[in-house]
Design an enzyme around this catalytic site. Structure first.
Site, PDB file in Angstrom:
ATOM      1  N   GLU A  94     -16.187 -43.592  93.553  1.00 45.26           N
ATOM      2  CA  GLU A  94     -16.133 -44.857  92.841  1.00 45.26           C
ATOM      3  C   GLU A  94     -16.197 -46.038  93.805  1.00 45.26           C
ATOM      4  O   GLU A  94     -15.724 -45.960  94.933  1.00 45.26           O
ATOM      5  CB  GLU A  94     -14.854 -44.919  92.011  1.00 45.26           C
ATOM      6  N   CYS A 132      -1.211 -38.707 100.208  1.00 43.00           N
ATOM      7  CA  CYS A 132      -0.134 -39.680  99.970  1.00 43.00           C
ATOM      8  C   CYS A 132       0.377 -39.468  98.541  1.00 43.00           C
ATOM      9  O   CYS A 132      -0.411 -39.328  97.602  1.00 43.00           O
ATOM     10  CB  CYS A 132      -0.637 -41.107 100.161  1.00 43.00           C
ATOM     11  N   GLU A 174     -10.107 -41.523 103.314  1.00 38.27           N
ATOM     12  CA  GLU A 174      -9.551 -42.098 104.538  1.00 38.27           C
ATOM     13  C   GLU A 174     -10.715 -42.370 105.497  1.00 38.27           C
ATOM     14  O   GLU A 174     -11.304 -41.437 106.056  1.00 38.27           O
ATOM     15  CB  GLU A 174      -8.534 -41.108 105.140  1.00 38.27           C
ATOM     16  N   ASN A 303       0.341 -49.240  91.393  1.00 38.20           N
ATOM     17  CA  ASN A 303      -0.476 -49.030  90.194  1.00 38.20           C
ATOM     18  C   ASN A 303      -0.176 -47.658  89.630  1.00 38.20           C
ATOM     19  O   ASN A 303      -0.470 -46.658  90.281  1.00 38.20           O
ATOM     20  CB  ASN A 303      -1.971 -49.095  90.536  1.00 38.20           C
ATOM     21  N   CYS A 348      -6.229 -50.278  93.305  1.00 39.19           N
ATOM     22  CA  CYS A 348      -5.923 -49.421  94.456  1.00 39.19           C
ATOM     23  C   CYS A 348      -5.177 -48.178  94.042  1.00 39.19           C
ATOM     24  O   CYS A 348      -4.208 -48.250  93.306  1.00 39.19           O
ATOM     25  CB  CYS A 348      -5.001 -50.143  95.427  1.00 39.19           C
TER      26      CYS A 348
HETATM   27  C1  LIG Z   1      -6.743 -45.807  98.345  1.00 40.30           C
HETATM   28  S1  LIG Z   1      -6.408 -46.295  99.990  1.00 40.30           S
HETATM   29  C2  LIG Z   1      -7.942 -46.020 100.843  1.00 40.30           C
HETATM   30  C3  LIG Z   1      -7.893 -46.418 102.295  1.00 40.30           C
HETATM   31  C4  LIG Z   1      -7.054 -45.561 103.220  1.00 40.30           C
HETATM   32  N1  LIG Z   1      -7.124 -44.195 102.907  1.00 40.30           N
HETATM   33  C5  LIG Z   1      -5.626 -46.035 103.256  1.00 40.30           C
HETATM   34  O1  LIG Z   1      -4.738 -45.277 102.826  1.00 40.30           O
HETATM   35  O2  LIG Z   1      -5.410 -47.139 103.748  1.00 40.30           O
HETATM   36  C6  LIG Z   1      -6.361 -48.081  99.857  1.00 40.30           C
HETATM   37  C7  LIG Z   1      -4.986 -48.651  99.626  1.00 40.30           C
HETATM   38  O3  LIG Z   1      -4.516 -48.277  98.332  1.00 40.30           O
HETATM   39  C8  LIG Z   1      -3.127 -48.033  98.427  1.00 40.30           C
HETATM   40  N2  LIG Z   1      -2.691 -47.239  97.300  1.00 40.30           N
HETATM   41  C9  LIG Z   1      -2.809 -45.921  97.114  1.00 40.30           C
HETATM   42  N3  LIG Z   1      -2.276 -45.548  95.934  1.00 40.30           N
HETATM   43  C10 LIG Z   1      -1.804 -46.656  95.354  1.00 40.30           C
HETATM   44  C11 LIG Z   1      -1.172 -46.927  94.100  1.00 40.30           C
HETATM   45  N4  LIG Z   1      -0.934 -45.981  93.207  1.00 40.30           N
HETATM   46  N5  LIG Z   1      -0.836 -48.208  93.832  1.00 40.30           N
HETATM   47  C12 LIG Z   1      -1.097 -49.200  94.708  1.00 40.30           C
HETATM   48  N6  LIG Z   1      -1.710 -49.007  95.889  1.00 40.30           N
HETATM   49  C13 LIG Z   1      -2.059 -47.743  96.212  1.00 40.30           C
HETATM   50  C14 LIG Z   1      -3.078 -47.301  99.736  1.00 40.30           C
HETATM   51  O4  LIG Z   1      -1.796 -47.154 100.229  1.00 40.30           O
HETATM   52  C15 LIG Z   1      -3.935 -48.163 100.611  1.00 40.30           C
HETATM   53  O5  LIG Z   1      -3.201 -49.225 101.157  1.00 40.30           O
HETATM   54  S1  SF4 Z   2      -6.951 -42.501 100.015  1.00 38.11           S
HETATM   55 FE1  SF4 Z   2      -5.509 -43.485 101.440  1.00 38.11          FE
HETATM   56  S2  SF4 Z   2      -3.671 -43.703 100.195  1.00 38.11           S
HETATM   57 FE2  SF4 Z   2      -4.940 -42.218  99.132  1.00 38.11          FE
HETATM   58  S3  SF4 Z   2      -4.266 -40.205  99.896  1.00 38.11           S
HETATM   59 FE3  SF4 Z   2      -5.958 -40.865 101.174  1.00 38.11          FE
HETATM   60  S4  SF4 Z   2      -4.963 -41.865 102.900  1.00 38.11           S
HETATM   61 FE4  SF4 Z   2      -3.465 -41.759 101.298  1.00 38.11          FE
END
Ligand SMILES: C[S@@+](CC[C@H](N)C(=O)[O-])C[C@H]1O[C@@H](n2cnc3c(N)ncnc32)[C@H](O)[C@@H]1O
Ligand code: SF4
Length: 377
Positions: A94, A132, A174, A303, A348
């Site tokens: 997406e 995460c 990531e 979120n 996010c």
């Molecule tokens: C989806 S990640 C992608 C980039 C990278 N993997 C990272 O973790 O920074 C982008 C941001 O979304 C945040 N994020 C993930 N799940 C979330 C949620 N349920 N609500 C708000 N932010 C979230 C992450 O912690 C990160 O700061």
């Molecule tokens: S996309 Fe970013 S926030 Fe989601 S699991 Fe991967 S590292 Fe963690």
């Protein structure tokens, strides 16, 4: 997992190598890209004035884009658009467009152009292996890396809807785990055809330390965002499993090394989870951890997603108290992100493509109000 070499016309390195082998002029790259940008669904070999050998190369290997927009959802306020993009190997990811200017309101019922300051949130992988606990993408597991061309194609699709000024790697995946493709994609996005400023590109990472150091050398002017989410190693390891391999003390040392001689600010992302990391004691721990560093803390409202239901979003009182402590006690610039696109699961951590749509088959956070942070310039 499918990840064979895919010949996207926007995969600059592969394309250059192939043109070199034919002793063909690389000028054809720019003219072809511009042609495709201007003509939706254009075939590369239809570009005017191509020499025969280049036309033949394009018609055999680089026929057209390796992806298409499978579905497009607009948020009710018209400010956010989520694209589900399908790739040649059958996987999907997406990308989310976020509009910042006053023309966004007009977009809902009006023309699909004119939002001069749109940000595109791109995916770098399909799924993610970092797991995460609060992230919908993390629950999908890892399905595959996107190629540099497939990352750039997200920008091509979005640019055919509206004018994109900023790109943030905050979609699925990531970026540091697909490092070379991400670096190549950024080089293409900031090259002669797309002409985005490096300052308008943000790479967000969960904290893959060796790649943070490499990024400084490879893409010196891009903005770096670190997904911190906890002020202590113990708590971070609980909610961000990657912290077990990349401990907080070493991560902060890497940020310090990154900041030496750098003009940019590092953004610290902190998702606010009720009764997990949003207490006043956590704010003080964060303040002490980051004190004196050139960082901006970005508090992200959690979120909710159907696959991470164990968490709840912090109340606005907790968020504001947290912000006040960081700002007033420790003098740390701290903003609260305004999330958009929740009604289309385009915020996010809400990016989650169902396993059904991610079976290899046929050929082929969103982020808001980061203006204040300098992420949007
Ligand atoms: C989806 S990640 C992608 C980039 C990278 N993997 C990272 O973790 O920074 C982008 C941001 O979304 C945040 N994020 C993930 N799940 C979330 C949620 N349920 N609500 C708000 N932010 C979230 C992450 O912690 C990160 O700061
Ligand atoms: S996309 Fe970013 S926030 Fe989601 S699991 Fe991967 S590292 Fe963690």
């Amino acid at each position: 997992m499918v990840d064979e070499r895919r010949y996207s016309i926007f995969d600059e390195k592969i394309l250059r190598d192939e043109l070199d082998a034919l002793h063909a002029n690389p000028v054809h790259i720019d003219s072809t890209w511009r042609f495709i940008l201007a003509h939706k669904n254009a075939e590369a070999y239809d570009t005017p004035d191509l020499p025969l050998r280049v036309r033949t190369l394009f018609s055999t290997k680089f026929k057209t884009m390796t992806s298409y927009v499978h579905t497009q959802h607009d948020s009710l306020d018209g400010r956010t658009t989520k694209l589900l993009i399908k790739f040649q190997n059958g996987l999907s990811a997406e990308a989310v467009i976020i509009r910042h200017d006053s023309s966004a309101g007009k977009y809902a019922g009006g023309p699909r152009t004119g939002a001069a300051r749109a940000t595109l949130c791109v995916s770098s992988q399909v799924g993610c292996k970092m797991g995460c606990t609060f992230c919908a993408t993390g629950t999908m597991g890892f399905k595959g890396n996107l190629s540099a061309g497939e990352i750039v194609e997200q920008l091509v699709h979005a640019s055919q809807i509206t004018s994109i000024r900023n790109v943030v790697f905050m979609g699925m995946g990531e970026p540091m785990n697909n490092y070379f493709a991400v670096v190549q994609a950024v080089k293409t996005m900031t090259g002669r055809c797309f002409q985005l400023s490096r300052k308008h590109i943000t790479v967000s990472t969960v904290g893959i330390i060796p790649k943070i150091i490499a990024l400084k050398a490879d893409l010196p002017d891009v903005s770096l965002a670190i997904s911190l989410h906890a002020p202590t190693q113990e708590l971070r390891a609980e909610i961000v499993p990657a912290a077990r391999s990349f401990p907080l003390s070493k991560l902060i040392a890497a940020v310090d090394a990154y900041l030496v001689g750098s003009k940019s600010t590092v953004f610290m992302e902190y998702v606010m989870l009720a009764a997990v990391n949003d207490g006043q004691e956590h704010a003080h721990q964060m303040g002490k951890l980051l004190n004196g560093r050139k960082v901006v803390v970005n508090l992200i409202p959690y979120n909710p997603t159907t696959v991470t239901m164990q968490f709840k979003a912090s109340g606005s009182t907790e968020v504001l108290k947290f912000q006040k402590i960081l700002k007033e006690v420790y003098g740390i610039r701290t903003t609260v992100r305004q999330e958009m696109g929740q009604d289309i699961d385009g915020a996010c951590g809400q990016l989650h493509v169902s396993h059904l749509s991610n079976k290899p088959s046929r050929p082929n956070s969103t982020v808001l109000d980061i203006e204040d942070l300098g992420l949007i310039k």
